[in-house]
Design a protein around this motif. Structure first.
Motif, PDB file in Angstrom:
ATOM      1  N   MET A   1      23.709 -16.199 -31.679  1.00 37.47           N
ATOM      2  CA  MET A   1      22.716 -17.170 -31.228  1.00 37.47           C
ATOM      3  C   MET A   1      23.262 -18.574 -31.428  1.00 37.47           C
ATOM      4  O   MET A   1      23.878 -18.872 -32.435  1.00 37.47           O
ATOM      5  CB  MET A   1      21.438 -16.952 -32.029  1.00 37.47           C
ATOM      6  CG  MET A   1      20.355 -17.903 -31.676  1.00 37.47           C
ATOM      7  SD  MET A   1      18.787 -17.112 -32.004  1.00 37.47           S
ATOM      8  CE  MET A   1      17.769 -18.091 -31.005  1.00 37.47           C
ATOM      9  N   THR A   2      22.958 -19.453 -30.494  1.00 35.73           N
ATOM     10  CA  THR A   2      23.476 -20.816 -30.557  1.00 35.73           C
ATOM     11  C   THR A   2      22.416 -21.744 -31.130  1.00 35.73           C
ATOM     12  O   THR A   2      21.230 -21.477 -31.064  1.00 35.73           O
ATOM     13  CB  THR A   2      23.880 -21.298 -29.156  1.00 35.73           C
ATOM     14  OG1 THR A   2      22.752 -21.246 -28.319  1.00 35.73           O
ATOM     15  CG2 THR A   2      25.024 -20.474 -28.609  1.00 35.73           C
ATOM     16  N   SER A   3      22.867 -22.853 -31.666  1.00 35.07           N
ATOM     17  CA  SER A   3      21.951 -23.844 -32.218  1.00 35.07           C
ATOM     18  C   SER A   3      21.433 -24.739 -31.103  1.00 35.07           C
ATOM     19  O   SER A   3      21.852 -24.639 -29.957  1.00 35.07           O
ATOM     20  CB  SER A   3      22.680 -24.685 -33.267  1.00 35.07           C
ATOM     21  OG  SER A   3      23.613 -25.521 -32.623  1.00 35.07           O
ATOM     22  N   ASP A   4      20.532 -25.665 -31.498  1.00 31.24           N
ATOM     23  CA  ASP A   4      20.002 -26.636 -30.529  1.00 31.24           C
ATOM     24  C   ASP A   4      21.095 -27.511 -29.952  1.00 31.24           C
ATOM     25  O   ASP A   4      20.969 -28.044 -28.872  1.00 31.24           O
ATOM     26  CB  ASP A   4      18.980 -27.567 -31.209  1.00 31.24           C
ATOM     27  CG  ASP A   4      17.588 -26.968 -31.265  1.00 31.24           C
ATOM     28  OD1 ASP A   4      17.376 -25.925 -30.625  1.00 31.24           O
ATOM     29  OD2 ASP A   4      16.729 -27.551 -31.947  1.00 31.24           O
ATOM     30  N   THR A   5      22.176 -27.699 -30.695  1.00 26.04           N
ATOM     31  CA  THR A   5      23.210 -28.628 -30.240  1.00 26.04           C
ATOM     32  C   THR A   5      24.341 -27.936 -29.520  1.00 26.04           C
ATOM     33  O   THR A   5      25.283 -28.571 -29.097  1.00 26.04           O
ATOM     34  CB  THR A   5      23.783 -29.425 -31.425  1.00 26.04           C
ATOM     35  OG1 THR A   5      24.317 -28.505 -32.370  1.00 26.04           O
ATOM     36  CG2 THR A   5      22.726 -30.297 -32.059  1.00 26.04           C
ATOM     37  N   GLU A   6      24.261 -26.614 -29.350  1.00 24.55           N
ATOM     38  CA  GLU A   6      25.327 -25.912 -28.643  1.00 24.55           C
ATOM     39  C   GLU A   6      24.717 -24.873 -27.721  1.00 24.55           C
ATOM     40  O   GLU A   6      23.868 -24.097 -28.119  1.00 24.55           O
ATOM     41  CB  GLU A   6      26.259 -25.229 -29.629  1.00 24.55           C
ATOM     42  CG  GLU A   6      27.398 -24.505 -28.954  1.00 24.55           C
ATOM     43  CD  GLU A   6      28.314 -23.844 -29.966  1.00 24.55           C
ATOM     44  OE1 GLU A   6      28.863 -22.803 -29.608  1.00 24.55           O
ATOM     45  OE2 GLU A   6      28.454 -24.350 -31.070  1.00 24.55           O
ATOM     46  N   HIS A   7      25.139 -24.882 -26.487  1.00 23.97           N
ATOM     47  CA  HIS A   7      24.714 -23.902 -25.505  1.00 23.97           C
ATOM     48  C   HIS A   7      25.923 -23.065 -25.128  1.00 23.97           C
ATOM     49  O   HIS A   7      27.064 -23.537 -25.223  1.00 23.97           O
ATOM     50  CB  HIS A   7      24.147 -24.599 -24.260  1.00 23.97           C
ATOM     51  CG  HIS A   7      22.874 -25.329 -24.543  1.00 23.97           C
ATOM     52  ND1 HIS A   7      21.680 -24.692 -24.712  1.00 23.97           N
ATOM     53  CD2 HIS A   7      22.629 -26.656 -24.715  1.00 23.97           C
ATOM     54  CE1 HIS A   7      20.740 -25.591 -24.957  1.00 23.97           C
ATOM     55  NE2 HIS A   7      21.298 -26.786 -24.968  1.00 23.97           N
ATOM     56  N   SER A  15      36.307 -28.119 -24.600  1.00 25.73           N
ATOM     57  CA  SER A  15      36.974 -28.073 -25.894  1.00 25.73           C
ATOM     58  C   SER A  15      36.681 -29.404 -26.570  1.00 25.73           C
ATOM     59  O   SER A  15      37.328 -30.424 -26.308  1.00 25.73           O
ATOM     60  CB  SER A  15      38.472 -27.825 -25.740  1.00 25.73           C
ATOM     61  OG  SER A  15      39.112 -28.943 -25.203  1.00 25.73           O
ATOM     62  N   GLU A  16      35.636 -29.408 -27.351  1.00 24.15           N
ATOM     63  CA  GLU A  16      35.231 -30.612 -28.055  1.00 24.15           C
ATOM     64  C   GLU A  16      34.770 -30.225 -29.446  1.00 24.15           C
ATOM     65  O   GLU A  16      34.301 -29.111 -29.670  1.00 24.15           O
ATOM     66  CB  GLU A  16      34.128 -31.364 -27.293  1.00 24.15           C
ATOM     67  CG  GLU A  16      32.910 -30.553 -27.019  1.00 24.15           C
ATOM     68  CD  GLU A  16      31.920 -31.236 -26.072  1.00 24.15           C
ATOM     69  OE1 GLU A  16      30.883 -30.627 -25.816  1.00 24.15           O
ATOM     70  OE2 GLU A  16      32.172 -32.350 -25.588  1.00 24.15           O
ATOM     71  N   THR A  17      34.892 -31.157 -30.356  1.00 25.79           N
ATOM     72  CA  THR A  17      34.425 -30.903 -31.718  1.00 25.79           C
ATOM     73  C   THR A  17      32.898 -30.979 -31.734  1.00 25.79           C
ATOM     74  O   THR A  17      32.273 -31.464 -30.769  1.00 25.79           O
ATOM     75  CB  THR A  17      34.990 -31.946 -32.688  1.00 25.79           C
ATOM     76  OG1 THR A  17      34.419 -33.222 -32.358  1.00 25.79           O
ATOM     77  CG2 THR A  17      36.512 -31.995 -32.646  1.00 25.79           C
ATOM     78  N   ALA A  18      32.316 -30.535 -32.822  1.00 23.02           N
ATOM     79  CA  ALA A  18      30.859 -30.617 -32.963  1.00 23.02           C
ATOM     80  C   ALA A  18      30.398 -32.075 -32.888  1.00 23.02           C
ATOM     81  O   ALA A  18      29.366 -32.378 -32.275  1.00 23.02           O
ATOM     82  CB  ALA A  18      30.412 -29.977 -34.275  1.00 23.02           C
ATOM     83  N   ASP A  19      31.181 -32.986 -33.480  1.00 25.79           N
ATOM     84  CA  ASP A  19      30.824 -34.406 -33.418  1.00 25.79           C
ATOM     85  C   ASP A  19      30.913 -34.949 -31.994  1.00 25.79           C
ATOM     86  O   ASP A  19      30.045 -35.707 -31.556  1.00 25.79           O
ATOM     87  CB  ASP A  19      31.736 -35.228 -34.330  1.00 25.79           C
ATOM     88  CG  ASP A  19      31.419 -35.037 -35.806  1.00 25.79           C
ATOM     89  OD1 ASP A  19      30.308 -34.560 -36.132  1.00 25.79           O
ATOM     90  OD2 ASP A  19      32.295 -35.369 -36.629  1.00 25.79           O
ATOM     91  N   GLN A  20      31.948 -34.564 -31.268  1.00 28.13           N
ATOM     92  CA  GLN A  20      32.082 -35.005 -29.881  1.00 28.13           C
ATOM     93  C   GLN A  20      30.935 -34.460 -29.033  1.00 28.13           C
ATOM     94  O   GLN A  20      30.391 -35.167 -28.186  1.00 28.13           O
ATOM     95  CB  GLN A  20      33.425 -34.541 -29.302  1.00 28.13           C
ATOM     96  CG  GLN A  20      34.614 -35.267 -29.864  1.00 28.13           C
ATOM     97  CD  GLN A  20      35.927 -34.635 -29.469  1.00 28.13           C
ATOM     98  OE1 GLN A  20      36.030 -33.411 -29.315  1.00 28.13           O
ATOM     99  NE2 GLN A  20      36.950 -35.463 -29.317  1.00 28.13           N
ATOM    100  N   LYS A  97      24.466 -36.700 -36.863  1.00 29.11           N
ATOM    101  CA  LYS A  97      24.233 -36.853 -35.427  1.00 29.11           C
ATOM    102  C   LYS A  97      23.594 -35.600 -34.834  1.00 29.11           C
ATOM    103  O   LYS A  97      22.749 -35.705 -33.951  1.00 29.11           O
ATOM    104  CB  LYS A  97      25.542 -37.191 -34.719  1.00 29.11           C
ATOM    105  CG  LYS A  97      25.409 -37.475 -33.221  1.00 29.11           C
ATOM    106  CD  LYS A  97      24.554 -38.653 -32.927  1.00 29.11           C
ATOM    107  CE  LYS A  97      25.070 -39.931 -32.481  1.00 29.11           C
ATOM    108  NZ  LYS A  97      26.252 -40.355 -32.045  1.00 29.11           N
ATOM    109  N   ASP A  98      23.964 -34.403 -35.318  1.00 22.18           N
ATOM    110  CA  ASP A  98      23.377 -33.178 -34.777  1.00 22.18           C
ATOM    111  C   ASP A  98      21.866 -33.162 -34.983  1.00 22.18           C
ATOM    112  O   ASP A  98      21.110 -32.777 -34.094  1.00 22.18           O
ATOM    113  CB  ASP A  98      24.032 -31.932 -35.374  1.00 22.18           C
ATOM    114  CG  ASP A  98      23.927 -31.859 -36.889  1.00 22.18           C
ATOM    115  OD1 ASP A  98      23.889 -32.920 -37.550  1.00 22.18           O
ATOM    116  OD2 ASP A  98      23.890 -30.727 -37.416  1.00 22.18           O
TER     117      ASP A  98
END
Length: 166
Positions: A1-7, A15-20, A97-98
């Motif tokens: 399952m993905t979080s609100d900040t990742e689909h 290809s980006e970091t969580a911060d990006q 930021k997340d």
């Protein structure tokens, strides 16, 4: 399952970091808020101008109440739309930021709901003033149906393959 900040689409397609990703998503939210707030400002300007028209004093009590509810919705939409910027300012540099993105996303959705109610109300108000109370009710009903159909399409598109629409 993905979080609100990742689909899933984001996890596969970038290809980006969580911060990006959080920075990109917040930038997307700000762009969407700019569009929403521009429409809200135009509607608010229309509503404010109405009160200074010569015929305003001839409106019935019910129409004045309807008008004041619309002014209240416009103010609420504006404040809701500005709040994500405040949240960002208050939390800038805290490395969260997340969380800011999650809160801003929820505030944007709330703003969209209030703006939708505002549009329905303004449409109804105009039809009620120009044609009749029954026409105002019909305009509101048609607006609600259109809104529900469009939001249903958006929700269905969101669910396709578990991906969000961006």
């Amino acid at each position: 399952m993905t979080s609100d900040t990742e689909h899933p689409a984001e996890a596969r397609g970038r290809s980006e970091t969580a911060d990006q990703r959080a920075d990109r998503r917040f930038t997307d939210i700000l762009q969407e808020l700019r569009v929403t707030l521009t429409g809200t400002q135009l509607t608010s300007g229309f509503l404010l101008a109405v009160a200074f028209q010569s015929g305003f004093k001839d409106l019935t009590h019910d129409l004045r109440v309807h008008y004041l509810v619309l002014v209240g919705l416009a103010a609420l939409a504006t404040v809701l739309g500005l709040t994500p910027v405040l949240v960002h300012r208050l939390n800038s540099g805290k490395q969260i930021k997340d969380r800011v993105v999650r809160v801003a996303n929820r505030l944007l959705i709330a703003t969209l709901v209030v703006v939708s109610l505002l549009v329905i109300g303004v449409t109804s108000f105009i039809f009620e003033v120009v044609v009749s109370a029954v026409a105002g009710l019909w305009a509101a009903a048609v607006s609600v149906v259109v809104l529900l159909v469009l939001w249903g399409i958006a929700a269905a598109a969101h669910r396709i393959d578990g991906e969000s629409v961006h």
